[in-house]
Design an enzyme around this catalytic site. Structure first.
Site, short mmCIF file in Angstrom:
data_model
loop_
_atom_site.label_atom_id
_atom_site.label_comp_id
_atom_site.label_asym_id
_atom_site.label_seq_id
_atom_site.Cartn_x
_atom_site.Cartn_y
_atom_site.Cartn_z
N CYS A 1 0.82 -1.21 0.00
CA CYS A 1 0.00 0.00 0.00
C CYS A 1 0.86 1.27 0.00
CB CYS A 1 -0.89 -0.01 1.24
SG CYS A 1 -2.38 0.94 1.01
N ASP B 1 -6.02 -2.83 11.36
CA ASP B 1 -4.84 -1.98 11.47
C ASP B 1 -4.67 -1.58 12.94
OD1 ASP B 1 -2.67 -0.41 10.81
OD2 ASP B 1 -3.82 1.16 9.82
#
Ligand SMILES: O=C(O)c1ccccc1N[C@@H]1O[C@H](COP(=O)(O)O)[C@@H](O)[C@H]1O
Length: 212
Positions: free
Chosen positions: A6, A130
């Protein structure tokens, strides 16, 4: 296992990272991030990619109209919601973009947050866990308490994110069993500039060959 890298900002790095073995690439559509890219920049980065690579845009508290327009302009195949989006918002997004993968990121602080994650599974395709950070939304390099996730078995696929690096990824995967992993700052030289040597080392450690 899915591997998403990412925070890509450079078109040539997207091609290189896909050929090293990534199954998904992420593009940050959050204007306050140092990894922010416009729809036109995403379009340039995804155009040369093979069709089987997932192209995920990361948004945080954007409107339905903004997300939909960015997807149409850029060629994204998935949307990762990294802010405080509600299950109802996810449902509306699904109606607006029925062909697009919807990932809901949860910034997990404790067990209660994990329980909240389950509420989303009806409206999305994939969960992403996350680490929580009080000031930053993501790309923080902070790890989750992996032990807390050992019993996490939602009814949809899920990705483990948060501070993963080539050095700790195998330890993380020895403790938890996600359907995929997501790395950003752990394979970077500086925000938005990926370290291709670290990406290669990651896939070497994961024992993957090109696009397997
Ligand atoms: O990377 C960013 O700048 C970012 C900004 C706003 C929301 C999410 C962001 N990144 C996401 O953070 C996680 C974990 O990153 P890291 O590996 O700990 O650096 C990842 O899913 C990114 O998509």
């Amino acid at each position: 296992m899915r591997v998403k890298i990412c925070g890509i900002t450079q078109p040539q790095q997207s091609v290189a990272i896909a050929s090293l073995g990534a199954t998904a690439l992420g593009f940050i559509c959050v204007p306050s991030s140092p990894r922010y890219v416009t729809a036109a920049q995403i379009r340039a980065a995804v155009t040369p990619l093979p069709e089987n690579i997932d192209k995920i845009g990361v948004f945080a508290n954007s409107s339905l109209a903004e997300i939909t327009q960015t997807v149409l302009d850029s060629g994204l195949t998935g949307v990762q919601l990294h802010g405080d989006e509600t299950p109802e918002f996810c449902e509306q997004l699904r109606e607006s973009l029925p062909q697009v993968e919807i990932l809901k990121a949860m910034r997990v602080r404790n067990l209660e947050h994990l329980e909240q994650a389950i509420i989303y599974t009806k409206y999305i395709d994939t969960l992403l866990l996350d680490a929580y950070h009080p000031q930053q939304l993501g790309g923080t390099g902070q790890t989750l308490d992996w032990q807390m996730l050992q019993q996490f078995t939602p009814s949809c696929p899920w990705l483990l994110a948060g501070g993963l690096t080539p050095d700790n990824v195998l330890e993380a995967l020895s403790q938890v069993n996600p359907d995929g992993i997501d790395l950003s700052s752990g394979v970077e030289l500086q925000p938005g500039d990926k370290d291709l040597d670290k990406v290669a080392l990651l896939f070497e450690r994961l024992g993957r060959t090109v696009n397997s």
